[in-house]
Design an enzyme around this catalytic site. Structure first.
Site, PDB file in Angstrom:
ATOM      1  N   ARG A 116      -6.741  55.561  20.665  1.00 18.88           N
ATOM      2  CA  ARG A 116      -5.934  55.844  21.856  1.00 18.88           C
ATOM      3  C   ARG A 116      -6.178  54.770  22.901  1.00 18.88           C
ATOM      4  O   ARG A 116      -7.210  54.124  22.912  1.00 18.88           O
ATOM      5  CB  ARG A 116      -6.307  57.213  22.451  1.00 18.88           C
ATOM      6  CG  ARG A 116      -5.793  58.386  21.642  1.00 18.88           C
ATOM      7  CD  ARG A 116      -6.185  59.694  22.302  1.00 18.88           C
ATOM      8  NE  ARG A 116      -5.564  59.839  23.600  1.00 18.88           N
ATOM      9  CZ  ARG A 116      -6.210  60.136  24.730  1.00 18.88           C
ATOM     10  NH1 ARG A 116      -7.502  60.317  24.732  1.00 18.88           N
ATOM     11  NH2 ARG A 116      -5.556  60.241  25.867  1.00 18.88           N
ATOM     12  N   LYS A 181     -18.651  61.426  20.171  1.00 23.30           N
ATOM     13  CA  LYS A 181     -17.386  61.574  19.451  1.00 23.30           C
ATOM     14  C   LYS A 181     -17.624  61.539  17.943  1.00 23.30           C
ATOM     15  O   LYS A 181     -18.286  60.637  17.430  1.00 23.30           O
ATOM     16  CB  LYS A 181     -16.475  60.423  19.863  1.00 23.30           C
ATOM     17  CG  LYS A 181     -15.072  60.549  19.357  1.00 23.30           C
ATOM     18  CD  LYS A 181     -14.131  59.945  20.364  1.00 23.30           C
ATOM     19  CE  LYS A 181     -12.796  59.633  19.766  1.00 23.30           C
ATOM     20  NZ  LYS A 181     -11.810  59.279  20.782  1.00 23.30           N
ATOM     21  N   ARG A 314     -13.485  62.175  32.209  1.00 27.77           N
ATOM     22  CA  ARG A 314     -14.934  61.872  32.221  1.00 27.77           C
ATOM     23  C   ARG A 314     -15.629  62.979  32.982  1.00 27.77           C
ATOM     24  O   ARG A 314     -15.075  63.484  33.965  1.00 27.77           O
ATOM     25  CB  ARG A 314     -15.188  60.565  32.973  1.00 27.77           C
ATOM     26  CG  ARG A 314     -14.880  59.398  32.106  1.00 27.77           C
ATOM     27  CD  ARG A 314     -15.494  58.112  32.625  1.00 27.77           C
ATOM     28  NE  ARG A 314     -14.655  57.037  32.129  1.00 27.77           N
ATOM     29  CZ  ARG A 314     -14.230  56.005  32.837  1.00 27.77           C
ATOM     30  NH1 ARG A 314     -14.581  55.898  34.108  1.00 27.77           N
ATOM     31  NH2 ARG A 314     -13.469  55.087  32.313  1.00 27.77           N
TER      32      ARG A 314
HETATM   33  C1  BTN Z   1      -8.901  57.905  19.293  1.00 24.87           C
HETATM   34  O1  BTN Z   1      -8.952  56.846  19.931  1.00 24.87           O
HETATM   35  O2  BTN Z   1      -9.606  58.852  19.588  1.00 24.87           O
HETATM   36  C2  BTN Z   1      -7.936  58.031  18.149  1.00 24.87           C
HETATM   37  C3  BTN Z   1      -8.466  57.420  16.896  1.00 24.87           C
HETATM   38  C4  BTN Z   1      -7.551  57.595  15.708  1.00 24.87           C
HETATM   39  C5  BTN Z   1      -8.038  56.828  14.494  1.00 24.87           C
HETATM   40  C6  BTN Z   1      -7.225  57.138  13.270  1.00 24.87           C
HETATM   41  S1  BTN Z   1      -7.960  56.476  11.809  1.00 24.87           S
HETATM   42  C7  BTN Z   1      -6.530  56.878  10.915  1.00 24.87           C
HETATM   43  C8  BTN Z   1      -5.349  56.545  11.786  1.00 24.87           C
HETATM   44  N1  BTN Z   1      -4.980  55.155  11.638  1.00 24.87           N
HETATM   45  C9  BTN Z   1      -5.209  54.466  12.757  1.00 24.87           C
HETATM   46  O3  BTN Z   1      -5.005  53.247  12.890  1.00 24.87           O
HETATM   47  N2  BTN Z   1      -5.685  55.269  13.728  1.00 24.87           N
HETATM   48  C10 BTN Z   1      -5.792  56.626  13.253  1.00 24.87           C
END
Ligand code: BTN
Length: 319
Positions: A116, A181, A314
């Site tokens: 994100r 996380k 946060r």
């Molecule tokens: C976040 O930032 O919290 C979201 C992360 C999401 C990661 C997943 S891994 C599978 C899918 N492919 C990606 O490129 N991103 C999501």
């Protein structure tokens, strides 16, 4: 290269001669392929004179047949890549090519995993889960309301089902253990949300990762929490079943059917937080979420509601 990996994945020693015979190539060609495995997949291979080659740790690779056998009600086709830029990006390309939904894209490793707010998602080979489930939505906006929060609940329940305790949610869709996380969710949409569109449900779960200096936030993994290696095929199957359950509930009753359960699992309910939106910051106290999954904050004694993919929370120091 993959055949060589399959021969080595038991974590035992294999002589160069035996590997060459199995692959039908010379010992020097085996040597080159081993170097590729190390360079391209970041694997560490022990080379011992007189004994041969051994992976530093045994590997279990993703296996669509095993996943389908464990979750027969999840009838979507499963596409597995050894290495891809991003499973979400590949899912979007497959939609563009006309692949019919639902379908699931998995990868052993991502070279440009997306998080994100423009962050990267660290995605080493065969350690974690990189999962993108594509759904076709033709029921309009209601089916999209709160969807990413619903996915968060399903991920959290799948982790609890595999014995991880202390897992909870942080608005909008982080899955945490304490402040660390363990999984992240990135939904991407193509088409017309008011008519027919496709949604890519991207889920990254830190499964067996024990070390990395690349992640720029507090993190943990299922293995670090439980002290045990986790079978990723089992986890993918459980996640599919859990997503099916929650997506069906969401489709039948909309987000209001899920709102209370989400709030019960919100780790920051009632906490003093700062809401970050780009360079601006709003301080308040978390009241909960509304029927569309937007965040309800008490700001200077007044309730305000916030939504949007670029927002993040946060904890305040005085919380
Ligand atoms: C976040 O930032 O919290 C979201 C992360 C999401 C990661 C997943 S891994 C599978 C899918 N492919 C990606 O490129 N991103 C999501």
């Amino acid at each position: 290269m993959l055949t060589l990996l399959k021969l080595l994945k038991d974590g035992r020693f294999h002589s160069g001669q035996a590997l060459g015979a199995a692959l039908g190539v010379s010992r020097s060609a085996v040597w080159k392929q081993l170097q590729h495995l190390e360079a391209e997949l970041g694997l560490s291979i022990h080379k011992v004179r007189g004994r041969g080659y051994q992976l530093a740790a045994p590997l279990t690779l993703l296996d669509p047949a095993e996943i389908s056998a464990r979750a027969p009600s999840c009838e979507w086709p499963i596409l597995v890549f050894n290495s891809i830029d991003s499973t979400n990006a590949e899912a979007l390309r497959a939609i563009e090519r006309g692949q019919s939904a639902p379908f699931l894209v998995l990868a052993e490793r991502q070279t440009a995993g997306r998080g994100r707010r423009g962050r990267k998602w660290v995605s080493p080979f065969a350690e974690n889960i990189y999962y993108s489930l594509v759904l076709r939505i033709d029921g309009g906006m209601r089916q999209l309301e709160g969807l990413s929060l619903v996915v968060g609940l399903a991920v959290m329940q799948a982790l609890r089902g595999l014995g991880i305790s202390g897992v909870g949610l942080k608005w909008p869709n982080d899955v945490l253990v304490g402040q660390q996380k363990i999984a992240g969710i990135l939904l991407e949409l193509v088409g017309d949300p008011a008519d027919v569109c496709h949604v890519v449900i991207g889920v990254g779960i830190n499964v067996n990762m024990q070390m990395t200096d690349e992640v720029d936030q507090q993190w943990t993994s299922m293995r670090l929490e439980s002290g045990k290696a986790v079978d990723r095929n089992h986890l993918v199957a459980e996640l599919g079943l859990m997503l099916q359950t929650y997506l069906n509930r969401h489709q039948a009753g909309g987000f209001p059917a899920i709102q209370a359960e989400w709030e019960q699992n919100h780790l920051w309910q009632g906490r003093a937080v700062s809401l970050i939106a780009g360079v601006s910051q709003i301080d308040g106290e978390v009241l909960g979420i509304d029927v569309q999954g937007a965040l309800r904050l008490k700001v200077n004694g007044v309730e305000k509601v916030f939504s949007g993919g670029e927002l993040s929370l946060r904890l305040r120091d005085d919380s």
